[in-house]
Write a protein that holds these residues in place. Sequence first.
Motif, PDB file in Angstrom:
ATOM      1  N   ALA A 291      -6.473   2.369   4.190  1.00 48.23           N
ATOM      2  CA  ALA A 291      -6.588   0.916   4.045  1.00 48.23           C
ATOM      3  C   ALA A 291      -6.712   0.476   2.602  1.00 48.23           C
ATOM      4  N   ASP A 292      -7.150   1.373   1.719  1.00 52.15           N
ATOM      5  CA  ASP A 292      -7.338   0.991   0.313  1.00 52.15           C
ATOM      6  C   ASP A 292      -7.016   2.173  -0.588  1.00 52.15           C
ATOM      7  N   PRO A 293      -5.754   2.368  -0.887  1.00 51.42           N
ATOM      8  CA  PRO A 293      -5.355   3.522  -1.699  1.00 51.42           C
ATOM      9  C   PRO A 293      -5.472   3.299  -3.206  1.00 51.42           C
ATOM     10  N   SER A 294      -6.137   2.229  -3.626  1.00 51.19           N
ATOM     11  CA  SER A 294      -6.172   1.861  -5.039  1.00 51.19           C
ATOM     12  C   SER A 294      -6.799   2.948  -5.901  1.00 51.19           C
ATOM     13  N   GLY A 295      -6.342   3.055  -7.145  1.00 44.99           N
ATOM     14  CA  GLY A 295      -6.942   3.946  -8.114  1.00 44.99           C
ATOM     15  C   GLY A 295      -8.121   3.285  -8.802  1.00 44.99           C
ATOM     16  N   TRP A 296      -8.873   4.091  -9.532  1.00 46.57           N
ATOM     17  CA  TRP A 296     -10.090   3.607 -10.193  1.00 46.57           C
ATOM     18  C   TRP A 296      -9.810   2.425 -11.113  1.00 46.57           C
TER      19      TRP A 296
END
Length: 244
Positions: free
Chosen positions: A56-61
């Motif tokens: 659901a949230d593959p975002s990077g740092w």
Amino acid sequence: MSANIAMWSGPRNISTAMMYSFGNRPDCIAWDEPFYAFSLVHHGNDHPMRDEIIAADPSGWDSLVAKCLAPAPKPVFYQKHMTHHMLPSFRRDWIAHPEVVNAFLIREPERVLVSYTKQWSDVTLEEIGVPQQIAIFDQVAQRLGRAPPVIDTADVLADPRGILTALCAATAIPFSEAMLHWPAGRRASDGVWAPVWYKTVEASTGFAPAETRPTPKLDGALARIADEARPHYLRLKQYCLRAA
């Protein structure tokens, strides 16, 4: 007046109720545990719905940090942060950025541990976020030259109006009556993990009654963890906001 409010809490606190309180303001947008999915990927914990949370949230740092600092569609951008999601190998300089208004939610460690062990059989000081919270507090205090706002769960439950009014003043936003009550049910801002963890708060329409039972007595390993955590709790407790 706009504010990106980062509220730092360990697990088994009233952090979700606080998110519902702020999220019920007409001028606020809430973000539920921005770094949860990232911490699962890089820490490897086997949490319920792990794959769904990561998907659901593959975002990077860096992209998560950028969103924490960016202007939100509404004047108040409330970010519900879990201190144990701040992994030691990733930079935390963004936390002390001038665009972030940091606040800290604390609870007696014995109460945290009793609640935590209803869900998890194993626990450490790091898993309840105590060292991380104190480190983040020190980082923010050093940048400000003073203590940032701290609130205690017990104080919020005993006097929601008074403590929330003090918190709003400390974060330079107006108090809203909408923070005291909200409609039951799931929120659009809830993380995908809500079906596992949020059943009680989804049924709520306001903060729970004040905690009246005495501090729990713990034994063995839990008592040792509580003894380690208590000096940190008491150190932050001295900075707690009080109702006017």
